[in-house]
Structures are given as C-alpha cells and as structure tokens.
Design a protein around this motif. Structure first.
Motif, mmCIF file in Angstrom:
data_model
loop_
_atom_site.group_PDB
_atom_site.id
_atom_site.type_symbol
_atom_site.label_atom_id
_atom_site.label_comp_id
_atom_site.label_asym_id
_atom_site.label_seq_id
_atom_site.Cartn_x
_atom_site.Cartn_y
_atom_site.Cartn_z
ATOM 1 N N ASN A 165 0.812 -1.210 0.000
ATOM 2 C CA ASN A 165 0.000 0.000 0.000
ATOM 3 C C ASN A 165 0.848 1.263 0.000
ATOM 4 N N ARG A 168 1.620 2.009 -3.597
ATOM 5 C CA ARG A 168 0.403 2.426 -4.296
ATOM 6 C C ARG A 168 0.010 3.846 -3.906
ATOM 7 N N ASN A 169 0.020 4.111 -2.598
ATOM 8 C CA ASN A 169 -0.369 5.442 -2.131
ATOM 9 C C ASN A 169 0.597 6.516 -2.597
#
Length: 311
Positions: A165, A168-169
């Motif tokens: 994540n 992705r973030n």
C-alpha cells in the motif's frame, strides 16, 4: 460450532486453497460481559502460527459476492463464525506502520510542487505570477496540515497496513503532484481577478479548518491505547457519518475552481469517488456496530452518509 463448557470451536481455513491452518477452541466469553471477538480469534491463530502476526491476518466469511471481511470489534457470534464453526484467513504479507505510510506519501506533494516551481524558475523558463504563488502556498498548507494530523491528531484503529500500500499510495499522491505542478507552473496568460482569488482561497481555508475539526473530534472519541469505537457527535456529525470527507471534497472543489486547472479537476474527481466509497463503507460499519443490541448504542437513523439530507 459451540463446544462444552462455554467454549467455541473454530476451524481456520486458508482463503486461497481452503486448507486447514488451525483448529481453535476458544472461550465463548473473554469475561462475563465481553463476548469472543474477531480480534480474539486472530490472536489465538497468531499464537499457533508464529510466522503470522495479528496485523498480517485478515479473516472473512462466505465466498464470491457473499464474502464479508470481518472487523476486529465484531463478535464471533454476530458474524456467524460460532454457528458455522469455521472462518477463512488470508496472510496480508509484510506490514508497515500507518503513520509512517502517511508521513512518506504526504512528503512527496509537500516537496515536489515547490521543487518543480524552483527548478522552472532556476532554468529561467518562467516567472510565477502572483496567482500561481497562491496556488503553491495553499497546496503546501494542505499537506503541512496532513503531516500535522498524521503525527499529532490521528489515532489508528490498526497499527499497520500491507507494505504494498505504501507504493500504491505514493504513486497516487506523487504522480498527481507532478501532473498538477507541471500544469500550474506552466506559463499562464490567464488573468485571475482579486475577487476570484480571495473568494475561492477563503473557501478552501474554511473547509480545511472544518476538516481539521472533524479529525480532532474523531481522535477524541478513542481512549488512549484502545481501539474502542464510539458514535461521533456534534458539528456536522449530526448530519452525516463522514463530514471529514465532505469538507475534504469541498476544499478540493474550491481549489479546482480557484485554479481552473484540468489536472486539479481530475485529482478532485478521483478523490471524490474514493472518499464516497470510503464513506459508504464507514456508514455501513457504523450501522452494523451500533445496532442497539447487547447493550450497544443505536446509530442515529436520520444521519446520512456524506451529503446532508441527500446521500
């Protein structure tokens, strides 16, 4: 299913293969007043499988469209685990702290935009006009606020998130920052009136302050060192479940109208869609958690999801 002596037997199966990971026998109540929860099942599974920390485990029931991811605070009885006698588990992989993820993902926008403007100026490509400086300052103020909230305000119900994540973030925030910075630092022949700049920058700052107030209210709901959930009350929480998302959406709408930039408009549209999804999920979780049973509070039935009186 239920066992003797107030115990509950739970078979834990791997989500992907269906193979049995563990067979647990747990007390149906942790204390006379506290029911067995999903968190307790995770803790028992982690104790049997040392390679899995509690944070890496996600439990769920059902398959396909009927699959339900179980929240830590739900009781094993109300989510059907006691009746069925089994639950699915998934290893979420290596974890990283939520606070660290937010600090890193917001550092990109805070640094990339000013760096783009500085490089453009150093290369003598442009001299920023006063409105362009205003755009940069408001952008920086927003992400300074985000960093402040991450370090000093937010309390996270889960300690970690999957390491993937983070990438992705960062790709989302850093990528949009590059796009927006290039758009807003480009030579601009448009003329923005003082009235236009004052109106929309003022709205942006007001909505940012309201968003901060909502985050402060949410943080005050949770006693230190616990993941206890309470019904948020006061301010715009009396009208919608997620006023923090509402004011975030309105702040970026104001910034979009201020800049008249297609790149900012795209950022606002994508963010609005994602926050609407999160608001729906949180509202549903509130209704499920605060259902008035087992002595719990009943969630206000007139409270909407995101937009007062409408949605």
């Amino acid at each position: 299913g239920g066992g003797g002596g107030g115990s509950v037997s739970v078979q834990v199966r791997e989500r992907s293969s269906g193979r049995v990971l563990a067979s647990l026998v747990l007390p149906s109540r942790r204390t006379p007043s506290a029911l067995l929860t999903v968190r307790h099942i995770k803790e028992a599974l982690a104790a049997q499988l040392p390679r899995l920390s509690v944070e890496r485990i996600r439990l769920s029931t059902g398959t396909g469209s009927s699959r339900t991811v179980l929240r830590d605070e739900w009781s094993a009885e109300e989510c059907g685990v006691v009746e069925s006698g089994f639950v699915y588990a998934k290893d979420l992989g290596p974890q990283v702290g939520w606070r660290a993820v937010y600090v890193v993902e917001y550092a990109g926008p805070l640094l990339l935009y000013p760096l783009t403007a500085a490089l453009a100026a150093a290369a003598a490509l442009i001299a920023l006009e006063p409105p362009q400086w205003l755009f940069l300052i408001l952008w920086a103020l927003h992400f300074i606020k985000r960093e402040y909230e991450t370090i000093f305000v937010h309390k996270f119900s889960r300690a970690t998130m999957p390491l993937g994540n983070l990438f992705r973030n960062c790709a989302y925030y850093w990528g949009f920052t590059a796009l927006i910075a290039l758009s807003l630092c480009a030579p601009d022949t448009r003329r923005f009136s003082s009235t236009h700049c004052i109106l929309f920058s003022s709205l942006f700052l007001v909505f940012e302050a309201c968003n901060l107030q909502c985050h402060t209210t949410l943080a005050a709901l949770r006693p230190p060192g616990t993941s206890e959930k309470r019904i948020p009350r006061g301010f715009f929480f009396e009208f919608v479940s997620c006023p923090n998302y509402l004011f975030e959406i309105l702040a970026w709408l104001s910034f979009t109208l201020l800049t008249c930039s297609w790149a900012v408009a795209l950022f606002w549209a994508v963010g609005t869609y994602q926050m609407a999804v999160w608001a729906q999920e949180r509202h549903t979780a509130y209704l499920r958690l605060f259902d008035g049973s087992h002595g719990r509070d009943l969630y206000p039935n007139r409270r909407r999801i995101l937009v007062p009186f409408i949605f």
